[in-house]
Each structure stands twice: as C-alpha cells, then as structure tokens.
Motif scaffolding. Structure first.
Motif, PDB file in Angstrom:
ATOM      1  N   UNK A 633       0.821  -1.209   0.000  1.00  0.00           N
ATOM      2  CA  UNK A 633       0.000   0.000   0.000  1.00  0.00           C
ATOM      3  C   UNK A 633       0.855   1.258   0.000  1.00  0.00           C
ATOM      4  N   UNK A 634       1.955   1.234   0.747  1.00  0.00           N
ATOM      5  CA  UNK A 634       2.825   2.411   0.804  1.00  0.00           C
ATOM      6  C   UNK A 634       3.480   2.658  -0.548  1.00  0.00           C
ATOM      7  N   UNK A 635       3.951   1.597  -1.178  1.00  0.00           N
ATOM      8  CA  UNK A 635       4.607   1.766  -2.476  1.00  0.00           C
ATOM      9  C   UNK A 635       3.607   2.144  -3.568  1.00  0.00           C
ATOM     10  N   UNK A 636       2.375   1.654  -3.428  1.00  0.00           N
ATOM     11  CA  UNK A 636       1.381   1.989  -4.455  1.00  0.00           C
ATOM     12  C   UNK A 636       1.041   3.471  -4.422  1.00  0.00           C
ATOM     13  N   UNK A 637       1.029   4.052  -3.247  1.00  0.00           N
ATOM     14  CA  UNK A 637       0.709   5.475  -3.148  1.00  0.00           C
ATOM     15  C   UNK A 637       1.868   6.322  -3.681  1.00  0.00           C
ATOM     16  N   UNK A 638       3.098   5.789  -3.564  1.00  0.00           N
ATOM     17  CA  UNK A 638       4.246   6.502  -4.119  1.00  0.00           C
ATOM     18  C   UNK A 638       4.216   6.496  -5.644  1.00  0.00           C
ATOM     19  N   UNK A 639       3.682   5.412  -6.228  1.00  0.00           N
ATOM     20  CA  UNK A 639       3.632   5.322  -7.683  1.00  0.00           C
ATOM     21  C   UNK A 639       2.368   5.887  -8.283  1.00  0.00           C
ATOM     22  N   UNK A 640       1.475   6.391  -7.416  1.00  0.00           N
ATOM     23  CA  UNK A 640       0.173   6.894  -7.882  1.00  0.00           C
ATOM     24  C   UNK A 640       0.142   8.413  -7.713  1.00  0.00           C
ATOM     25  N   UNK A 641       0.886   9.103  -8.539  1.00  0.00           N
ATOM     26  CA  UNK A 641       1.022  10.558  -8.384  1.00  0.00           C
ATOM     27  C   UNK A 641      -0.119  11.266  -9.108  1.00  0.00           C
ATOM     28  N   UNK A 642      -1.267  11.272  -8.441  1.00  0.00           N
ATOM     29  CA  UNK A 642      -2.457  11.886  -9.038  1.00  0.00           C
ATOM     30  C   UNK A 642      -2.293  13.390  -9.241  1.00  0.00           C
ATOM     31  N   UNK A 643      -1.519  14.028  -8.345  1.00  0.00           N
ATOM     32  CA  UNK A 643      -1.335  15.474  -8.459  1.00  0.00           C
ATOM     33  C   UNK A 643      -0.692  15.868  -9.774  1.00  0.00           C
ATOM     34  N   UNK A 644       0.349  15.131 -10.185  1.00  0.00           N
ATOM     35  CA  UNK A 644       1.034  15.441 -11.446  1.00  0.00           C
ATOM     36  C   UNK A 644       0.121  15.173 -12.638  1.00  0.00           C
ATOM     37  N   UNK A 645      -0.638  14.079 -12.545  1.00  0.00           N
ATOM     38  CA  UNK A 645      -1.565  13.756 -13.637  1.00  0.00           C
ATOM     39  C   UNK A 645      -2.613  14.854 -13.785  1.00  0.00           C
ATOM     40  N   UNK A 646      -3.131  15.317 -12.646  1.00  0.00           N
ATOM     41  CA  UNK A 646      -4.154  16.357 -12.698  1.00  0.00           C
ATOM     42  C   UNK A 646      -3.590  17.661 -13.266  1.00  0.00           C
ATOM     43  N   UNK A 647      -2.351  18.013 -12.856  1.00  0.00           N
ATOM     44  CA  UNK A 647      -1.723  19.239 -13.359  1.00  0.00           C
ATOM     45  C   UNK A 647      -1.530  19.158 -14.874  1.00  0.00           C
ATOM     46  N   UNK A 648      -1.131  17.970 -15.344  1.00  0.00           N
ATOM     47  CA  UNK A 648      -0.936  17.798 -16.785  1.00  0.00           C
ATOM     48  C   UNK A 648      -2.258  17.925 -17.528  1.00  0.00           C
ATOM     49  N   UNK A 649      -3.317  17.376 -16.968  1.00  0.00           N
ATOM     50  CA  UNK A 649      -4.643  17.477 -17.595  1.00  0.00           C
ATOM     51  C   UNK A 649      -5.127  18.921 -17.655  1.00  0.00           C
ATOM     52  N   UNK A 650      -4.838  19.688 -16.614  1.00  0.00           N
ATOM     53  CA  UNK A 650      -5.235  21.100 -16.597  1.00  0.00           C
ATOM     54  C   UNK A 650      -4.447  21.881 -17.638  1.00  0.00           C
ATOM     55  N   UNK A 651      -3.143  21.537 -17.771  1.00  0.00           N
ATOM     56  CA  UNK A 651      -2.336  22.190 -18.805  1.00  0.00           C
ATOM     57  C   UNK A 651      -2.944  21.954 -20.189  1.00  0.00           C
ATOM     58  N   UNK A 652      -3.369  20.699 -20.428  1.00  0.00           N
ATOM     59  CA  UNK A 652      -3.999  20.379 -21.713  1.00  0.00           C
ATOM     60  C   UNK A 652      -5.285  21.178 -21.909  1.00  0.00           C
ATOM     61  N   UNK A 653      -6.044  21.296 -20.822  1.00  0.00           N
ATOM     62  CA  UNK A 653      -7.315  22.017 -20.887  1.00  0.00           C
ATOM     63  C   UNK A 653      -7.108  23.487 -21.223  1.00  0.00           C
ATOM     64  N   UNK A 654      -6.069  24.096 -20.628  1.00  0.00           N
ATOM     65  CA  UNK A 654      -5.826  25.532 -20.796  1.00  0.00           C
ATOM     66  C   UNK A 654      -5.168  25.864 -22.133  1.00  0.00           C
ATOM     67  N   UNK A 655      -4.518  24.886 -22.717  1.00  0.00           N
ATOM     68  CA  UNK A 655      -3.810  25.177 -23.969  1.00  0.00           C
ATOM     69  C   UNK A 655      -4.805  25.612 -25.045  1.00  0.00           C
ATOM     70  N   UNK A 656      -4.494  26.710 -25.683  1.00  0.00           N
ATOM     71  CA  UNK A 656      -5.356  27.212 -26.741  1.00  0.00           C
ATOM     72  C   UNK A 656      -6.455  28.129 -26.271  1.00  0.00           C
ATOM     73  N   UNK A 657      -6.600  28.319 -24.927  1.00  0.00           N
ATOM     74  CA  UNK A 657      -7.618  29.243 -24.417  1.00  0.00           C
ATOM     75  C   UNK A 657      -7.016  30.633 -24.273  1.00  0.00           C
ATOM     76  N   UNK A 658      -7.474  31.593 -25.027  1.00  0.00           N
ATOM     77  CA  UNK A 658      -6.999  32.965 -24.908  1.00  0.00           C
ATOM     78  C   UNK A 658      -5.556  33.102 -25.329  1.00  0.00           C
TER      79      UNK A 658
END
Length: 660
Positions: A633-658
């Motif tokens: 469980x400890x190692x799985x949480x280390x390999x599950x970096x949801x924060x980085x994935x979410x930041x990347x998704x937001x970058x994709x969302x913002x690209x091309x806006x304004x």
C-alpha cells in the motif's frame, strides 16, 4: 476507602436504602432532596461553617438546572429534558474491549478503577455523558458530584481554586475554602472533568499536573475525565481509558424519534435512510444524528458526505427554518451578508479560532477574533458588531455561556476551518495539511483533516502522505527491512514504540491496569534490556489473560494511526493481521515469556519462523489497532502521483484558451 463504601458513609445510616430511591418528582425537588439528605449531613459531620453548606447547596441547585436540558440547534426554540432524550451510550474499555451500558450510574466502571478517562471524537456524547453522570449522582442520593468544564479554567487558577470559586464563591472566606478542600480528602466526591482537549494551550500542562495530583491526593474520591484523543492524556497514568461505542441503527432511529417528539419528521427521514450505506458513519455519532434531523427538515434529502451535511445544516440555520412554527421564514441579518458571504466570513472565523486553540472566549477576546477574521474576507465589507449579533441569534452558530461566548459545538469550528483551508488558502492548503500532520500532537487536528480528506484526498497526499511514505521506505531500505511485508511490518512496529507482553506469571501484571505500577515496570525493563526506553504515551490491551503494553516516545505512532484512518488506501494493514490463530499466538507468547514478560521488539529480530513473527505482530496490532501499513500500500501510493496527472490534464485544458 472504595467508592461504594464511601457513598454509603456519605448518605448516613440510611445510605444503602437511599441509593435505591427512584426520584420521580420534579427536577427542582431532585436537587432539594439531594441537598437535604446528602449535603447537610455530610458537611455538618465535619462541623463546617453554615456558609459552606449554603454555598454547596446553591452549587448543587445550579448544577441540576445546568444539566436539566440538552442544548441543541436541531430544533430552535425547543428545550429537551436530558433524562427524556438521552439514548443510553455504551462504554468500551480500551484494554480488553469489555462493554458497559450507561443507563444509570456506571457502578461497574468505577468499581474497576475510580479514575476513568473517556476519549472519543467530536460529537460522540462525552459532555452528555458527563451531565448524565451528575444527574444520576443526584438521583442516587450518594456521591457528591463536582462538574468542571475544563475550558473555563483560567490562567492563574488551579483546578481546586476553580472548584472553590464555583462551590463557595470567589469571595468565600479562606476558612470556608480550606474546609471544602479538607472534605475532599475524606472521600465521597466525584470530580467530573469535561473537555480536556478544550483547555487553553498555555495552561494545559499546569491543569494536567493539577488533575493528576488531585487524583493521588484525593484517592478516596472518583474522577471522570473526558477528551478528544490528545497526546497530553499520557500524563494520566492512573486513569483507565474507555471509548464510546458508536450508535447502532436502532439507537440512531430511537434518538431521532426522541428529538422528533411527535412532529412527524422522524419516520419519513428513517424511511429515506434505508439502504444508504454511505451515511452509516454519520449514524454512529449522536451529534450528527441530531443535526441530520435539522438538515433533512430544511431540505428533504439525506446528505451523503460530511461536508455537504454541515453545509446543509448551515443553510438551515441561515434560513432559520424553525420546526416549532408553521412554515419557514428568514430572519433579517443585521450584517446584511447573503448566505455565501456569511459562510465565507464564518470560514475565516473558523480558521482564526482554530489557530487560537479555544472554543470559548471572553467578550473582548471574541471581538478581537471577529476583527481578525474580517481582515481575511476582503473585499467583503463587514461591521463586526452587527455580525456578532447575527452569530448569536439570527444564525446561532455561537451561544452565550455565562459571560463568555462559545461555538455551539467544536465540530462547527472544525468544519469552517477545513472549508477555509480548502477554498480560501489556494495552493497553501497543502502547507496547512503538512503543518497539522507534523504537529507534536497531530490527533487534535483529526476532525479538520478528515473533512479535508473528504473534499480531496489528493490534498493530504500531496501535502504530506506521499513524502512521508517515501521517507518511511527509504529508512526501511537503509536498514534492510523493505524486502517483504514481514520485514517492513517489523520495521514499522519498532519505529512506533516499545512493546511488551506480560503474562499472569508476572507478579504485578494486574497492577498495571490503570498504570499504577507502570514506572516500576519501565525501570525493570530498562535494567534487563540495557537500553533507555523513552516515554510520552502508553497503551494497555488484553489478549486472553495476557497484557500487551505499548510505550511510545514521540508522535510517530499517533501520526501513523491518524494517516491510516484518513487514507486507508495509503496505509492499509498487511493481510496477515486478519488471520488470527488463537492457539498459535498463545503458544508463541508462552514460549518467549521469561519471568512473566518479554520485549516484542527484541523477539521480532530474534525469531526465525515467519509464522511466529506474524503472531508477534498481531499482538502489536491488538495494542495499537492501526498504524502498521503494508509495504504494497505504501509503495502503491508513491507510484500513484495523481497530483502530477491532474496538473498535466489542466495544462492540456488551458492550452489554446486565450492568449499564451
């Protein structure tokens, strides 16, 4: 003198018969009869001054009046007699999980140990139990109850001076006060100390020392201490700890019907709750059950999350949907804030009072906190005086308590503080989480962290859990203890603290109950093991006839326990913890015990058989319940970096806006 014998002595020759009397008269008569048949005879035997008797009699009448009704914001304008709406709660003794229903005075609990510690989370009924206990003392015509709301003890006061001020008045003569304290040493009193966690941080240590000293000096009296989980409770080594068992479904329904009292709201709510497993966590908590009643009446839906739940209660209070009247109306707000702005202002007040560390304030102190909160909500314009008036009447999140002002319940402070952190702190919310979990006493922050975890578990993981898990694995790897689940669990157990198993062959094993002989055992362990055993907190549990003692030196253990409750996926227990083998575990204990005890920490490194290690770790698990995570469980949480994935998704969302 044991408490039951003391009680009979207090009541006089007719004490035994008097304790069986069921007083069915009015509440006023309850206090009067207690004063006539207990207070007068007790103090007159001591040749006390008449002023002392009069003062204590006034105090008992005041206590009876103060505990007669249950304060609630669930139904504004209504009063509920405690004796009518009290749903019998069950205490669970921590050391052996034995249960005791509190439907009358809990004789069995005090017979086991006259010093009782009741710890549990917000809203579980600790203060209600304290008031119920006082009323049962009056009902039995025996023990003399002294109710001390610890949040009211001020700097410069001892607990004894506070009691004297309450019982004989701040202007009572020195002789009167001295005679009162002399009477404590004769026994027969029960000191009901409510809300240890609400003591001002600046005087907590001195109050702790006062209570501990009193429990030793007045050994023939009984002590009842309540608190949320708090590392400061480690100083009360002579107190036997209990938890409050969550309400079962039938009890939750019964409590709803008691508060409904024929209004016709409870049955539709109960029907709507059927099959909603998501709210089972609410229904075990008495406060949340009563607030659910309020939330449902405002909006005939059942909130499924704690944050939605409190928002719905807030909305009901803001709109002033009063069940005691036909229809609903919105009381005019002097502050002229709409619901959202009022909520934002309360969020700011929640965070500044949470930082302040108190729930009750003097008038000037409260005004200062309101001004500080107002500075956090710019550009909203706010007149502090009008806002204060709204908080006490139009939207009664606060209440008057004598000359002071306090939150109607600390759970509201926690809710609004969590809301501010999440919605108003921006990226600094993660820093807020890190500070709360890095605190020397992280357990005191559990309710706020629970609400943040519900809003977004990633805030906790990014703010603390992921980096903490990485540090744990790195330390285990450095010691060569991260190769498999058994090694990592052994590492975690040894990091948590020192663990000992004592069998019935240990001559003073039974005396450890309540920790009376704990210092002696600690000295013995240090001498035999040849190492220092630092102590900050200790727990004692039972397995069959054996005692399992855990000794902790820092915040590592409570922090592990807290993270395991907040984020079970990150700190899931290893599978072998659930595979109990009673005979096997007992055989391992018997084979390792020398002179009636042994160190589990040393045994974990010495034994070679994996199944023996599992047995030892299961014993540790019984002692600390949570806090030993699986390596997977400890190692799985280390390999599950949801924060980085979410930041990347937001970058994709913002690209091309304004414009870029």
């Amino acid at each position: 003198m044991p408490i039951l014998e003391t009680a009979a002595a207090i009541a006089g020759a007719g004490g035994e018969a008097a304790s069986k009397v069921v007083v069915k008269a009015t509440a006023t008569k309850l206090a009067r009869e207690f004063n006539d048949r207990v207070i007068g005879p007790f103090f007159e035997k001591r040749r006390a001054q008449a002023a002392l008797i009069d003062g204590v009699r006034r105090y008992m009448r005041s206590c009876e009046k103060k505990t007669r009704y249950v304060p609630t914001i669930a139904i504004q304008g209504s009063k509920f007699l405690l004796d009518e709406v009290y749903e019998p709660l069950v205490l669970i003794r921590t050391e052996d999980r034995q249960e005791f229903e509190v439907s009358g005075f809990p004789h069995e609990v005090f017979n086991a140990n006259t010093c009782v510690l009741v710890t549990d989370s917000a809203g579980m009924g600790k203060s209600t139990l304290s008031k119920f206990l006082l009323r049962r003392c009056l009902d039995e015509l025996s023990r003399i109850p002294v109710l001390i709301e610890l949040r009211r003890v001020k700097e410069g006061q001892t607990v004894e001076s506070f009691i004297c001020d309450e019982m004989v008045g701040a202007n009572g003569t020195e002789g009167c006060r001295r005679k009162l304290m002399e009477s404590f040493s004769k026994g027969g009193f029960i000191f009901i100390l409510d809300g240890y966690d609400e003591i001002d941080e600046s005087i907590r240590q001195s109050v702790s020392l006062d209570v501990f000293r009193m429990s030793r000096e007045y050994a023939d009296c009984a002590f009842w201490l309540t608190s949320r989980p708090d590392s400061g409770l480690a100083s009360f080594t002579g107190f036997l700890e209990y938890k409050i068992k969550p309400l079962c479904l039938d009890q939750a329904h019964s409590l709803l019907r008691r508060y409904d009292s024929g209004r016709g709201k409870a049955e539709p709510l109960i029907a709507k709750m059927k099959g909603l497993t998501q709210i089972e966590g609410f229904l075990g908590n008495p406060l949340l059950v009563t607030l659910l009643y309020k939330a449902y009446d405002y909006k005939a839906t059942v909130p499924l999350k704690r944050n939605i739940f409190f928002r719905q209660v807030y909305d009901a209070l803001y709109q002033d949907h009063d069940l005691s009247k036909e229809g609903a109306f919105e009381r005019r707000k002097k502050s002229s804030l709409d619901s959202d702005d009022f909520h934002k202002a309360l969020r700011a007040l929640g965070i500044v009072t949470f930082k302040n560390g108190k729930v009750q304030y003097g008038v000037e102190e409260f005004a200062g906190l309101l001004t500080e909160a107002a500075g956090l909500i710019s550009p909203i314009r706010l007149e502090v005086g009008k806002w204060k008036s709204d908080l006490l009447s139009a939207v009664p999140i606060f209440m008057k308590d004598g000359h002071d002002i306090r939150w109607s319940h600390k759970a509201f402070q926690d809710y609004f503080a969590a809301q501010f952190a999440f919605f108003d702190m921006g990226v600094r919310c993660e820093e807020f989480v890190r500070r709360l979990l890095s605190d020397d006493n992280p357990l005191k922050n559990e309710n706020v962290l629970t609400m943040l975890a519900e809003l977004d578990i990633e805030v906790l993981r990014s703010g603390f859990v992921r980096s903490y898990a990485a540090e744990l694995v790195a330390r285990a790897e450095k010691l060569g203890m991260a190769g498999n689940e058994l090694d990592f669990a052994t590492f975690s157990a040894r990091e948590c603290g020192e663990f000992f198993i004592l069998t019935t062959d240990y001559p003073e094993e039974k005396m450890l109950s309540g920790f009376e002989k704990f210092p002696d055992f600690l000295s013995l362990a240090r001498e035999r093991l040849g190492r220092e055993i630092a102590f900050k907190q200790a727990t004692l549990t039972r397995f069959e006839k054996n005692a399992i003692l855990g000794v902790f030196s820092d915040a590592f253990f409570p922090r592990h326990q807290l993270i395991a409750r907040l984020d079970q996926r990150a700190f899931m227990r290893p599978d072998f913890f659930g595979k109990f083998d009673r005979k096997k575990d007992l055989d391992v204990i018997e084979g390792l015990a020398s002179d009636g005890w042994f160190s589990v920490n040393d045994a974990l490194l010495a034994v070679r058989d994996d199944s023996d290690k599992e047995s030892l770790l299961r014993m540790v698990g019984r002692c600390i319940h949570w806090g030993i995570p699986s390596l997977v469980s400890v190692r799985s949480i280390l390999g599950d970096d949801q924060g980085k994935k979410r930041a990347a998704n937001i970058d994709d969302l913002l690209s091309g806006l304004g414009a870029n």
